[in-house]
Design an enzyme around this catalytic site. Structure first.
Site, PDB file in Angstrom:
ATOM      1  N   LYS A 126      15.145 -15.848 -13.427  1.00 52.33           N
ATOM      2  CA  LYS A 126      15.144 -15.141 -12.138  1.00 52.33           C
ATOM      3  C   LYS A 126      16.177 -14.035 -12.217  1.00 52.33           C
ATOM      4  O   LYS A 126      17.151 -14.149 -12.970  1.00 52.33           O
ATOM      5  CB  LYS A 126      15.540 -16.104 -11.017  1.00 52.33           C
ATOM      6  CG  LYS A 126      15.136 -15.635  -9.641  1.00 52.33           C
ATOM      7  CD  LYS A 126      13.723 -16.080  -9.320  1.00 52.33           C
ATOM      8  CE  LYS A 126      13.214 -15.554  -8.011  1.00 52.33           C
ATOM      9  NZ  LYS A 126      11.941 -16.214  -7.640  1.00 52.33           N
ATOM     10  N   ASP A 166       9.849 -10.850  -5.795  1.00 48.00           N
ATOM     11  CA  ASP A 166      10.330 -11.921  -4.915  1.00 48.00           C
ATOM     12  C   ASP A 166      10.780 -11.193  -3.635  1.00 48.00           C
ATOM     13  O   ASP A 166      10.302 -10.078  -3.381  1.00 48.00           O
ATOM     14  CB  ASP A 166      11.483 -12.696  -5.577  1.00 48.00           C
ATOM     15  CG  ASP A 166      11.830 -14.002  -4.841  1.00 48.00           C
ATOM     16  OD1 ASP A 166      11.104 -14.989  -5.002  1.00 48.00           O
ATOM     17  OD2 ASP A 166      12.822 -14.031  -4.081  1.00 48.00           O
TER      18      ASP A 166
END
Ligand code: NDP
Ligand code: 2IT
Length: 453
Positions: A126, A166
């Site tokens: 991430k 995201d």
């Protein structure tokens, strides 16, 4: 909890002080692994728990850019490469002022188990930045994305690390990031980033995938009780990518979504958000970039209220059958979960990552409602990212119907794995335990096979 797991958790706490979301995520997973560690001493011997709590690598870099008034701004960029036991690092980028290393470590940690559940060969990662796209012009967002990729490009690749979107990173940002990657490397590497536009290497259904997937997961859970979504009143939080397509899927299945929110407040439309109203919301959020409060001005039957105190969001007080938290972490407090339960909610499917606080999770599990944790329920997004990577490798594009069918099959498979693992380890119906155990075992076994030391 098993003594060994307790000692690992206290070591993790000592090593990662102040990273509250990361500590919460590790505690949530490891506290469910007791029966696995007892049955498989080999995981303990290879110190798999200790290893999984440590990122394989973290890259931190400066992102200087120039705003529209000519001022130089400096943000921080981060990529957490968490675990590559079953495939290259895969996971989104978040642009939000709250982004810190600990926040991204939590998201990368969750991603490892989630990606394992998708059945596809993807490790977990991430990244992101404390850059806030809100209120920025297109040109500012573009300059920021170009500067961000100017450093990130050397750390990613179709066989090493594949970013996507995201919070705060949607199709616009992915376009600018991919364009810069192409300009720097001179390669059209369609497999290096996912969430691309259909016309330039993206997959059909990727924008829809997380929201559709969480609704498909809810369908699977309800089917175990001979129930369905048809006619159900549903609460949705958020009004971004995940929330929008959760609403779309619910409408198609004959359910009635009645709420949406953003960080300022929420709207309640007791008549239901239908296709036409949703199209208006998509234009508001994706093009005009306005606030959800405007919904109540546009549709007079609806009401708007500001978000409540940090430990209580009045959105969750509205009577409903199902809840789809699709905004951000810890958005359902213990108090909110208690309100959902006293209003008779029967299913919660987490579109967001870790949206329910530990107190909330305990209450939902204790009450025996159908609780689909994020790493299972929202895995549809990354799953279709995996399918986008397959299409990039094949240099082909699959039809909408084909991708949707694959997505349904993957969500069924995730449900089946979580259901079976919960059963096998003595906690039938507990999807949290099942998802954690099934995801953990896949990654842990690969680590052992590849020799974890
Ligand atoms: P978007 O940026 O498209 O939308 C985010 C929405 O959540 C916005 O309505 C935003 O409101 C709201 N929100 C964000 N932060 C907060 C906050 N601190 N408090 C209250 N509301 C907030 O993001 P996505 O829809 O993509 O992501 C939503 C959630 O889903 C996240 O948890 C993400 O990690 C998760 N997720 C996303 C996937 C994807 O494919 N995109 C896949 C799997 C999970 P505002 O505009 O006011 O900030
Ligand atoms: O949290 C997530 O799973 C995502 N933001 C999607 C990641 C991806 O690589 O598609």
């Amino acid at each position: 909890m098993n003594d060994y797991i307790q000692s690992v958790l206290s070591e993790v706490r000592a090593k990662n002080q102040g990273e509250s979301e990361f500590l919460q995520a590790v505690h949530e997973v490891y506290s469910t692994l007791g029966p696995v560690i007892e049955r498989h001493p080999e995981y303990r011997a290879a110190r798999i728990l200790e290893q999984m709590a440590e990122p394989e690598r973290v890259v931190i870099f400066k992102v200087p850019w120039v705003d529209d008034s000519g001022e130089v701004r400096v943000n921080r960029g981060i990529r957490v490469q968490m675990n590559s036991a079953i495939g290259p690092y895969k996971g989104g980028l978040r642009f939000h002022p709250s982004v810190r290393l600990g926040l991204l470590k939590f998201l990368a940690f969750e991603q490892v188990y989630k990606n394992a559940l998708t059945t596809l060969p993807m490790g977990g990662g991430k990244g992101g930045s404390d850059f806030d796209p809100k209120g920025k012009s297109d040109a500012e967002v573009r300059r920021f994305c170009q500067s961000f990729m100017t450093e990130l490009y050397r750390h990613i690749g179709q066989f090493s690390d594949i970013p996507a979107g995201d919070i705060g990173v949607g199709s616009r940002e992915i376009g600018y990031l991919f364009g810069q990657y192409k300009r720097i490397t001179g390669e059209f590497a369609a497999g290096v980033i996912t969430g691309k536009g259909h016309g330039w290497g993206g997959s059909q259904i990727r924008p829809e995938a997380t929201g559709y997937g969480s609704v498909y997961f809810a369908q699977e859970m309800l089917a175990t009780r001979d129930d369905s979504l048809s006619g159900k009143t549903c609460l949705i939080s958020g009004s971004g990518n995940v929330a929008q397509y959760t609403a779309e899927a619910l409408i198609k299945l004959g359910a009635k979504p009645v709420t949406l929110s953003d960080s300022s407040g929420f709207i309640y439309d007791k008549d239901g958000i239908d296709g036409e109203k949703l199209a208006w919301v998509m234009d508001l959020k994706n093009k005009r970039r306005g606030r959800i409060a405007e919904y109540a001005e546009q549709f007079p039957g609806a009401t708007y209220a500001p978000s409540g105190a940090p430990d209580h969001n009045p959105l969750w007080d509205i009577p409903a059958d199902c809840a789809f938290p699709s905004a951000t972490q810890n958005e359902i407090s213990g108090k909110d979960a208690a309100n959902l339960l006293s209003n008779g909610v029967i299913a919660v499917a987490e579109g967001a990552n870790m949206p329910t606080s530990p107190e909330g999770v305990e209450l939902l599990l204790g009450a025996g409602v159908l609780y689909g944790p994020g790493k299972a329920a929202n895995a549809g997004g990354v799953a279709v990212s995996g399918l986008e990577m397959s299409q990039a490798s094949q240099r082909q594009q699959w039809s909408r119907e084909q991708v949707d069918e694959e997505l349904r099959g993957i969500m069924r498979a995730i449900h089946e794995q979580a259901w079976s693992a919960a059963q096998e380890y003595g906690h039938p119906g507990n999807y949290l335990m099942g998802a954690n155990i099934a995801g953990f075992r896949k990654v842990a076994d690969a680590m052992l096979d590849e020799s974890a030391v």
